[in-house]
Write a protein that holds these residues in place. Structure first.
Motif, PDB file in Angstrom:
ATOM      1  N   PRO A 242       0.802  -1.220   0.000  1.00 15.71           N
ATOM      2  CA  PRO A 242       0.000   0.000   0.000  1.00 15.71           C
ATOM      3  C   PRO A 242       0.831   1.265   0.000  1.00 15.71           C
ATOM      4  N   ALA A 243       2.128   1.156   0.264  1.00 16.62           N
ATOM      5  CA  ALA A 243       2.948   2.359   0.224  1.00 16.62           C
ATOM      6  C   ALA A 243       3.410   2.664  -1.200  1.00 16.62           C
ATOM      7  N   SER A 244       3.096   1.780  -2.128  1.00 13.38           N
ATOM      8  CA  SER A 244       3.541   2.022  -3.498  1.00 13.38           C
ATOM      9  C   SER A 244       2.757   3.179  -4.090  1.00 13.38           C
ATOM     10  N   THR A 245       3.291   3.766  -5.111  1.00 13.35           N
ATOM     11  CA  THR A 245       2.671   4.951  -5.685  1.00 13.35           C
ATOM     12  C   THR A 245       1.834   4.571  -6.892  1.00 13.35           C
ATOM     13  N   GLY A 246       0.846   5.420  -7.162  1.00 13.80           N
ATOM     14  CA  GLY A 246       0.137   5.318  -8.421  1.00 13.80           C
ATOM     15  C   GLY A 246      -0.696   4.078  -8.613  1.00 13.80           C
ATOM     16  N   ALA A 247      -1.297   3.551  -7.539  1.00 11.54           N
ATOM     17  CA  ALA A 247      -2.137   2.373  -7.687  1.00 11.54           C
ATOM     18  C   ALA A 247      -3.353   2.716  -8.531  1.00 11.54           C
ATOM     19  N   GLY A 248      -3.723   1.810  -9.402  1.00 12.65           N
ATOM     20  CA  GLY A 248      -4.930   1.986 -10.197  1.00 12.65           C
ATOM     21  C   GLY A 248      -4.761   3.077 -11.243  1.00 12.65           C
ATOM     22  N   ARG A 249      -5.877   3.386 -11.896  1.00  9.04           N
ATOM     23  CA  ARG A 249      -5.818   4.406 -12.937  1.00  9.04           C
ATOM     24  C   ARG A 249      -5.645   5.792 -12.295  1.00  9.04           C
ATOM     25  N   PRO A 250      -5.149   6.753 -13.049  1.00  5.44           N
ATOM     26  CA  PRO A 250      -5.066   8.119 -12.501  1.00  5.44           C
ATOM     27  C   PRO A 250      -6.451   8.674 -12.189  1.00  5.44           C
ATOM     28  N   LEU A 251      -6.559   9.352 -11.081  1.00  4.56           N
ATOM     29  CA  LEU A 251      -7.815   9.980 -10.673  1.00  4.56           C
ATOM     30  C   LEU A 251      -7.731  11.488 -10.897  1.00  4.56           C
ATOM     31  N   ALA A 252      -8.892  12.075 -11.159  1.00  2.00           N
ATOM     32  CA  ALA A 252      -8.992  13.533 -11.208  1.00  2.00           C
ATOM     33  C   ALA A 252      -9.519  14.001  -9.857  1.00  2.00           C
ATOM     34  N   VAL A 253      -8.687  14.749  -9.159  1.00  2.00           N
ATOM     35  CA  VAL A 253      -9.016  15.164  -7.799  1.00  2.00           C
ATOM     36  C   VAL A 253      -9.078  16.679  -7.730  1.00  2.00           C
ATOM     37  N   LEU A 254     -10.207  17.181  -7.292  1.00  2.00           N
ATOM     38  CA  LEU A 254     -10.392  18.623  -7.127  1.00  2.00           C
ATOM     39  C   LEU A 254     -10.160  18.960  -5.655  1.00  2.00           C
ATOM     40  N   VAL A 255      -9.241  19.885  -5.395  1.00  2.00           N
ATOM     41  CA  VAL A 255      -8.878  20.228  -4.017  1.00  2.00           C
ATOM     42  C   VAL A 255      -9.445  21.607  -3.708  1.00  2.00           C
ATOM     43  N   ALA A 256     -10.510  21.643  -2.918  1.00  2.00           N
ATOM     44  CA  ALA A 256     -11.294  22.866  -2.744  1.00  2.00           C
ATOM     45  C   ALA A 256     -11.616  23.119  -1.277  1.00  2.00           C
ATOM     46  N   PRO A 257     -10.593  23.401  -0.476  1.00  2.00           N
ATOM     47  CA  PRO A 257     -10.838  23.691   0.938  1.00  2.00           C
ATOM     48  C   PRO A 257     -11.108  25.168   1.190  1.00  2.00           C
ATOM     49  N   ASP A 258     -11.695  25.436   2.337  1.00  2.00           N
ATOM     50  CA  ASP A 258     -11.747  26.791   2.877  1.00  2.00           C
ATOM     51  C   ASP A 258     -10.417  27.045   3.594  1.00  2.00           C
ATOM     52  N   SER A 259     -10.239  28.246   4.111  1.00  2.00           N
ATOM     53  CA  SER A 259      -9.090  28.511   4.973  1.00  2.00           C
ATOM     54  C   SER A 259      -9.280  27.788   6.299  1.00  2.00           C
ATOM     55  N   PHE A 260      -8.167  27.570   7.015  1.00  2.00           N
ATOM     56  CA  PHE A 260      -8.225  27.156   8.415  1.00  2.00           C
ATOM     57  C   PHE A 260      -8.072  28.450   9.208  1.00  2.00           C
ATOM     58  N   LYS A 261      -9.194  29.010   9.610  1.00  2.00           N
ATOM     59  CA  LYS A 261      -9.220  30.366  10.161  1.00  2.00           C
ATOM     60  C   LYS A 261      -8.199  30.522  11.285  1.00  2.00           C
ATOM     61  N   GLY A 262      -7.433  31.592  11.182  1.00  3.59           N
ATOM     62  CA  GLY A 262      -6.467  31.901  12.221  1.00  3.59           C
ATOM     63  C   GLY A 262      -5.135  31.233  12.023  1.00  3.59           C
ATOM     64  N   SER A 263      -5.020  30.313  11.058  1.00 10.63           N
ATOM     65  CA  SER A 263      -3.721  29.679  10.869  1.00 10.63           C
ATOM     66  C   SER A 263      -3.283  29.598   9.404  1.00 10.63           C
TER      67      SER A 263
END
Lengths: 390, 390
Positions: free
Chosen positions: A10-31
């Motif tokens: 499980p530590a290997s990289t790139g398992a399975g097909r490539p995924l499209a991942v959207l990274v859409a967080p809010d801020s962590f207020k105050g930090s």
């Protein structure tokens, strides 16, 4: 059984097909800003799954940080406009233009924000939004007619008088205040204006702009009464001149009443709308299109708690993800069962960033490294699941 | 893109085929037994993936809790033997017999443990392992010849004299200590004895049984010197009688020298071995066979930190999992980068149980609920990955 040993486990990289991942967080207020959070989650994820297509769409609520978040999503360029700060000092204020030059995002705080003032400079009775009007004029000069305006973080309680004055509104003050609209910028009827605001306060009274937000801008109790009275006289004059009644409109009190002032001109624009901050940011960041092509969206906020159920960013993302049929994971510096349950009801999974016992202060001072590790863990767990044949 | 909306999204249950999951954590020292931890992780996992085949193999290090952990793995039944506690008071001591009646596990602490004594009763000069010898005799009486003995948690520093006396060793003390082996239990040559011990201390001296472990059993500095002298005389006599030299053997000092005493008799058993506690527990719990049929093993311990690299339970599980080609996730109340890296080198993923800022005391008092939620989260993330077509 899948031979994890054969491919390095499980530590290997790139398992399975490539995924499209959207990274859409809010801020962590105050930090951490939402840009910090998004970059850290994406960096950690990429360590585990370097072949995935990671797209950033850091979010914001329309207040300070909105421009930075939108710019990080790509497709935007910085512009600057000569303007004046809340106390009338000349500054250069930043705004964003889309790559096609047809859409602008303006942050009221860029020219008229509390962040423009040192602690001892707060001056609620005189602070003006004039500079924001100058930025809007610069946007019009650039040929742009579609304008999004975030109004958080203002230093002002002028009811939008400054903005409107910069756009050509004229006044006389004797014998009483009167407002003239004849010289308003002739380009306003071509403008589609959206204002991002998450507050529901009216302009005046106990829940109005002066009473609720005045103190954080430096207003004493006496100042609050004075400001509320001045806003009332301004409302009388502007409503008389425009033939509108906007003082009780929910949200009219946002940004020291700036939303009231703009709302009174709503018939003068091609279109006018007040929308939740995160919706405006999602649109400007191309969130909908990016979401449609994604396998998974990662969102997050500083705390996933009972408040999450009442419309904080993670819930908004989870709702859009559910509607689009895209899986959603929300990370939180802290995760409480109530907040996790609200997300689970939308099919989204809440995951804590915390790695062990520590104080709130330690957590907030830990920087982005724990978020990177969280992103990496999530990617490895998803890879682990992808490694099990259906 | 997979339509998460179509099947209810990542919060839906039972994504993909059923998995065989082996749940094999250590205890979270000071707060939860390994049985508590295993049951909580399994309960949470089952909430998310109720169709999975969950098998428990809670681990232990051979000390107190060993019997409970092995019993929870299934295939064992409780037995009791009349015996005497470290101070000679009659008790009933529990031990385990395998379902086929051919294998027993005995815990030294059951009869001779510190847990048998109130705080004021600790008596390092007189506390005896005789009761453990009585339990071993009861095992032999039951017809069992394969015996595993965990030696952690002892109240004693008698060099195993009590055990051996119960098994028939005789002594004279005048003019000097002499030991006679003629009346040793005649069944010993039929016995396969494995002793679980994780310490490397010799019997005597500065790193010996009295100096290192005496104080936690109530020994003063004067007592330590006295005990070390007595152990030396006992070693002279026993080594003379058996013709062996075991005082410097690494681990001879375990359980107040009990391992020394048994090691001197190594030639009298059919076989004799000292093994790491977790290895003995894994064997008794059928870990190897269960692992061979598993898709995934969940392990864990209270802290995954720099010590993890030096052979704590999680690393042992990760090593076996890697050898068997089975994916491994290790949960920790706290996870530090050093520990996570040691596991990652074996292809195992470390995941924290922590859900937000809190003190160590709060974390330890939180009970099993956070572990259940951790198990559920892990199952949902694995399901999420399984939902992406290869």
């Amino acid at each position: 059984m899948t031979g994890a040993g054969a491919d390095g486990g499980p530590a290997s990289t790139g398992a399975g097909r490539p995924l499209a991942v959207l990274v859409a967080p809010d801020s962590f207020k105050g930090s951490l800003t939402s840009v910090d959070v998004a970059r850290a989650l994406a960096a950690g994820w990429a360590r585990a799954r370097p072949a995935d297509d990671l797209r950033l769409a850091p979010l914001a609520d329309g207040g300070e940080g909105t421009l930075v978040a939108i710019e990080a999503a790509g497709g935007w360029g910085w512009r600057t406009a000569p303007a004046h700060d809340p106390l009338g000092r000349p500054i250069e204020a930043r705004w964003l233009a889309s790559a096609d030059g047809r859409h602008a995002v303006v942050e009221l705080a860029a020219a008229s924000g509390l962040s423009r003032l040192a602690a001892g400079e707060r001056d609620p009775l005189n602070a003006s939004t004039f500079g924001t009007g100058e930025v809007l004029r610069a946007v019009l000069d650039a040929g742009i007619r579609r304008i999004d305006l975030g109004v958080g973080g203002s230093a002002t309680t002028d009811g939008g008088l400054g903005v409107l004055a910069a756009l050509g509104l004229a006044m006389t003050v004797e014998p009483g205040l009167e407002v003239y609209l004849d010289d308003l910028d002739p380009r306003l009827p071509e403008v589609d204006l959206r204002v991002a605001s998450d507050v529901a306060n009216p302009l005046l009274g106990r829940t109005g702009a002066a009473a609720v937000y005045g103190p954080q801008k430096g207003a004493t109790a006496v100042d609050v009464r004075s400001l509320d009275g001045a806003l009332g006289r301004w409302a009388d004059a502007l409503e008389a001149a425009t033939g509108r009644r906007e003082r009780e409109t929910p949200g009219a009190g946002a940004a020291g009443g700036t939303v009231f002032g703009l709302a009174c001109l709503r018939d003068r624009f091609r279109s006018f709308a007040v929308v939740p901050g995160v919706e405006l940011v999602m649109d400007a960041a191309g969130f909908g299109a990016k979401l449609a092509g994604a396998d998974l969206v990662l969102t997050g906020e500083g705390r996933i708690d009972a408040q999450t159920a009442f419309g904080k960013t993670a819930l908004g993302v989870a709702r859009r993800a559910a509607a689009a049929g895209v899986r959603c994971v929300a990370v939180g510096g802290g995760v409480e069962p109530d907040g996790a349950a609200a997300l689970a009801a939308l099919g989204a999974l809440a995951v804590p960033v915390a790695e062990g016992p520590q104080s709130v202060e330690e957590a907030m001072a830990a920087g982005t490294a724990p978020l990177e590790r969280c992103g990496e863990r999530l990617a490895r767990l998803v890879s682990l699941g992808m490694g099990f044949p259906g």
